[in-house]
Design a protein around this motif. Structure first.
Motif, PDB file in Angstrom:
ATOM      1  N   ALA A 198      75.057  65.165 -25.189  1.00 44.75           N
ATOM      2  CA  ALA A 198      74.771  66.366 -25.970  1.00 44.75           C
ATOM      3  C   ALA A 198      76.020  67.217 -26.160  1.00 44.75           C
ATOM      4  CB  ALA A 198      73.676  67.185 -25.287  1.00 44.75           C
ATOM      5  N   THR A 199      76.856  67.314 -25.145  1.00 44.72           N
ATOM      6  CA  THR A 199      78.093  68.091 -25.253  1.00 44.72           C
ATOM      7  C   THR A 199      78.994  67.516 -26.333  1.00 44.72           C
ATOM      8  OG1 THR A 199      78.005  68.804 -22.948  1.00 44.72           O
ATOM      9  CG2 THR A 199      80.165  68.851 -24.018  1.00 44.72           C
ATOM     10  N   ILE A 200      79.165  66.223 -26.345  1.00 53.88           N
ATOM     11  CA  ILE A 200      80.008  65.584 -27.358  1.00 53.88           C
ATOM     12  C   ILE A 200      79.380  65.715 -28.735  1.00 53.88           C
ATOM     13  CG2 ILE A 200      80.874  63.354 -28.184  1.00 53.88           C
ATOM     14  CD1 ILE A 200      81.457  62.657 -25.255  1.00 53.88           C
ATOM     15  N   TYR A 201      78.109  65.385 -28.856  1.00 51.91           N
ATOM     16  CA  TYR A 201      77.450  65.408 -30.162  1.00 51.91           C
ATOM     17  C   TYR A 201      77.414  66.816 -30.754  1.00 51.91           C
ATOM     18  CZ  TYR A 201      74.073  64.824 -33.863  1.00 51.91           C
ATOM     19  OH  TYR A 201      73.457  64.835 -35.096  1.00 51.91           O
ATOM     20  N   ASN A 202      77.075  67.807 -29.941  1.00 51.38           N
ATOM     21  CA  ASN A 202      76.881  69.167 -30.450  1.00 51.38           C
ATOM     22  C   ASN A 202      78.148  70.001 -30.565  1.00 51.38           C
ATOM     23  OD1 ASN A 202      74.037  68.959 -30.734  1.00 51.38           O
ATOM     24  ND2 ASN A 202      73.798  69.289 -28.542  1.00 51.38           N
ATOM     25  N   ASN A 203      79.184  69.681 -29.807  1.00 52.83           N
ATOM     26  CA  ASN A 203      80.359  70.548 -29.753  1.00 52.83           C
ATOM     27  C   ASN A 203      81.615  69.976 -30.386  1.00 52.83           C
ATOM     28  OD1 ASN A 203      79.386  72.930 -28.098  1.00 52.83           O
ATOM     29  ND2 ASN A 203      78.759  71.205 -26.823  1.00 52.83           N
ATOM     30  N   ILE A 204      81.559  68.755 -30.855  1.00 56.08           N
ATOM     31  CA  ILE A 204      82.715  68.159 -31.509  1.00 56.08           C
ATOM     32  C   ILE A 204      82.313  67.788 -32.934  1.00 56.08           C
ATOM     33  CG2 ILE A 204      84.321  66.210 -31.510  1.00 56.08           C
ATOM     34  CD1 ILE A 204      84.161  66.270 -28.463  1.00 56.08           C
ATOM     35  N   ALA A 205      83.033  68.361 -33.881  1.00 55.87           N
ATOM     36  CA  ALA A 205      82.778  68.050 -35.289  1.00 55.87           C
ATOM     37  C   ALA A 205      83.276  66.642 -35.585  1.00 55.87           C
ATOM     38  CB  ALA A 205      83.489  69.062 -36.177  1.00 55.87           C
ATOM     39  N   CYS A 206      82.765  66.070 -36.650  1.00 58.39           N
ATOM     40  CA  CYS A 206      83.224  64.745 -37.056  1.00 58.39           C
ATOM     41  C   CYS A 206      84.738  64.798 -37.265  1.00 58.39           C
ATOM     42  CB  CYS A 206      82.533  64.307 -38.351  1.00 58.39           C
ATOM     43  SG  CYS A 206      83.091  62.674 -38.895  1.00 58.39           S
ATOM     44  N   PRO A 207      85.476  63.926 -36.591  1.00 56.38           N
ATOM     45  CA  PRO A 207      86.938  63.966 -36.692  1.00 56.38           C
ATOM     46  C   PRO A 207      87.496  63.238 -37.920  1.00 56.38           C
ATOM     47  CG  PRO A 207      86.272  62.323 -35.087  1.00 56.38           C
ATOM     48  CD  PRO A 207      85.014  63.008 -35.553  1.00 56.38           C
ATOM     49  N   TYR A 208      86.633  62.651 -38.726  1.00 59.58           N
ATOM     50  CA  TYR A 208      87.095  61.855 -39.856  1.00 59.58           C
ATOM     51  C   TYR A 208      86.690  62.479 -41.185  1.00 59.58           C
ATOM     52  CZ  TYR A 208      87.709  58.455 -36.149  1.00 59.58           C
ATOM     53  OH  TYR A 208      88.085  57.837 -34.997  1.00 59.58           O
ATOM     54  N   ILE A 209      87.477  62.194 -42.203  1.00 60.21           N
ATOM     55  CA  ILE A 209      87.109  62.611 -43.546  1.00 60.21           C
ATOM     56  C   ILE A 209      86.317  61.481 -44.195  1.00 60.21           C
ATOM     57  CG2 ILE A 209      89.075  64.180 -43.830  1.00 60.21           C
ATOM     58  CD1 ILE A 209      90.418  61.970 -45.521  1.00 60.21           C
ATOM     59  N   TYR A 210      85.568  61.810 -45.227  1.00 56.09           N
ATOM     60  CA  TYR A 210      84.742  60.817 -45.918  1.00 56.09           C
ATOM     61  C   TYR A 210      85.599  59.625 -46.346  1.00 56.09           C
ATOM     62  CZ  TYR A 210      81.633  58.597 -49.221  1.00 56.09           C
ATOM     63  OH  TYR A 210      80.856  57.676 -49.869  1.00 56.09           O
ATOM     64  N   GLY A 211      85.148  58.445 -46.042  1.00 58.05           N
ATOM     65  CA  GLY A 211      85.835  57.230 -46.449  1.00 58.05           C
ATOM     66  C   GLY A 211      86.826  56.689 -45.435  1.00 58.05           C
ATOM     67  N   ASP A 212      86.981  57.342 -44.301  1.00 57.78           N
ATOM     68  CA  ASP A 212      87.915  56.872 -43.269  1.00 57.78           C
ATOM     69  C   ASP A 212      87.333  55.625 -42.608  1.00 57.78           C
ATOM     70  OD1 ASP A 212      89.461  56.514 -40.866  1.00 57.78           O
ATOM     71  OD2 ASP A 212      90.095  58.600 -41.035  1.00 57.78           O
ATOM     72  N   GLU A 213      88.064  54.540 -42.677  1.00 54.66           N
ATOM     73  CA  GLU A 213      87.588  53.259 -42.153  1.00 54.66           C
ATOM     74  C   GLU A 213      87.411  53.248 -40.641  1.00 54.66           C
ATOM     75  OE1 GLU A 213      90.280  50.297 -43.650  1.00 54.66           O
ATOM     76  OE2 GLU A 213      89.616  50.571 -45.712  1.00 54.66           O
ATOM     77  N   ARG A 214      87.994  54.206 -39.936  1.00 47.83           N
ATOM     78  CA  ARG A 214      87.857  54.260 -38.476  1.00 47.83           C
ATOM     79  C   ARG A 214      86.496  54.790 -38.041  1.00 47.83           C
ATOM     80  NH1 ARG A 214      92.940  57.864 -37.340  1.00 47.83           N
ATOM     81  NH2 ARG A 214      91.965  58.834 -39.152  1.00 47.83           N
ATOM     82  N   ALA A 215      85.815  55.499 -38.921  1.00 48.34           N
ATOM     83  CA  ALA A 215      84.502  56.067 -38.589  1.00 48.34           C
ATOM     84  C   ALA A 215      83.462  54.945 -38.480  1.00 48.34           C
ATOM     85  CB  ALA A 215      84.085  57.070 -39.653  1.00 48.34           C
ATOM     86  N   LEU A 216      82.614  55.038 -37.481  1.00 44.33           N
ATOM     87  CA  LEU A 216      81.577  54.008 -37.308  1.00 44.33           C
ATOM     88  C   LEU A 216      80.579  53.990 -38.456  1.00 44.33           C
ATOM     89  CD1 LEU A 216      80.806  54.214 -33.476  1.00 44.33           C
ATOM     90  CD2 LEU A 216      82.386  52.682 -34.677  1.00 44.33           C
ATOM     91  N   CYS A 217      80.491  55.091 -39.187  1.00 44.59           N
ATOM     92  CA  CYS A 217      79.553  55.156 -40.306  1.00 44.59           C
ATOM     93  C   CYS A 217      80.172  54.648 -41.612  1.00 44.59           C
ATOM     94  CB  CYS A 217      79.044  56.584 -40.492  1.00 44.59           C
ATOM     95  SG  CYS A 217      80.327  57.772 -40.927  1.00 44.59           S
ATOM     96  N   TYR A 218      81.425  54.250 -41.566  1.00 44.77           N
ATOM     97  CA  TYR A 218      82.100  53.785 -42.771  1.00 44.77           C
ATOM     98  C   TYR A 218      81.315  52.635 -43.417  1.00 44.77           C
ATOM     99  CZ  TYR A 218      85.568  51.760 -45.877  1.00 44.77           C
ATOM    100  OH  TYR A 218      86.213  51.277 -46.984  1.00 44.77           O
ATOM    101  N   GLY A 219      81.008  52.787 -44.691  1.00 41.30           N
ATOM    102  CA  GLY A 219      80.310  51.750 -45.437  1.00 41.30           C
ATOM    103  C   GLY A 219      78.813  51.663 -45.174  1.00 41.30           C
ATOM    104  N   LYS A 220      78.298  52.550 -44.341  1.00 40.01           N
ATOM    105  CA  LYS A 220      76.867  52.518 -44.027  1.00 40.01           C
ATOM    106  C   LYS A 220      76.096  53.389 -45.013  1.00 40.01           C
ATOM    107  CE  LYS A 220      77.116  50.534 -39.777  1.00 40.01           C
ATOM    108  NZ  LYS A 220      78.419  49.938 -39.810  1.00 40.01           N
ATOM    109  N   GLU A 221      74.857  53.040 -45.251  1.00 42.38           N
ATOM    110  CA  GLU A 221      73.957  53.872 -46.042  1.00 42.38           C
ATOM    111  C   GLU A 221      73.665  55.122 -45.223  1.00 42.38           C
ATOM    112  OE1 GLU A 221      72.853  53.256 -49.140  1.00 42.38           O
ATOM    113  OE2 GLU A 221      74.052  51.424 -49.183  1.00 42.38           O
ATOM    114  N   ILE A 222      73.541  56.264 -45.890  1.00 46.76           N
ATOM    115  CA  ILE A 222      73.333  57.537 -45.203  1.00 46.76           C
ATOM    116  C   ILE A 222      72.107  57.519 -44.298  1.00 46.76           C
ATOM    117  CG2 ILE A 222      72.014  58.651 -47.046  1.00 46.76           C
ATOM    118  CD1 ILE A 222      74.682  60.353 -44.849  1.00 46.76           C
TER     119      ILE A 222
END
Length: 74
Positions: A28-52
């Motif tokens: 919860a501390t990580i999820y709630n207190n750290i903003a997404c560190p990536y910008i849209y389209g960054d291939e390093r993000a685990l959500c890259y290429g995933k459907e919303i």
């Protein structure tokens, strides 16, 4: 025991077992207190290429945790 928010965050991020609740406070501390560190389209993000609709809390937590454990981009 009194503790500041800064100290709490440091302890939580340093020791996942700082609070004995099977890691729920750590997650919860990580999820709630750290903003997404990536910008849209960054291939390093685990959500890259995933459907919303496939992006969820668990994925965001794991991604942020991965980012915390990565070397600093300079």
């Amino acid at each position: 025991m009194e503790i500041t928010n800064r100290q709490y965050l440091i302890e939580q991020l340093t020791d996942a077992d700082f609070i004995d609740d099977s890691g729920a406070s750590y997650e919860a501390t990580i999820y709630n207190n750290i903003a997404c560190p990536y910008i849209y389209g960054d291939e390093r993000a685990l959500c890259y290429g995933k459907e919303i609709d496939k992006v969820n809390r668990e994925m965001c937590f794991k991604c942020k945790e991965k980012w915390l454990d990565s070397e600093i981009d300079m």
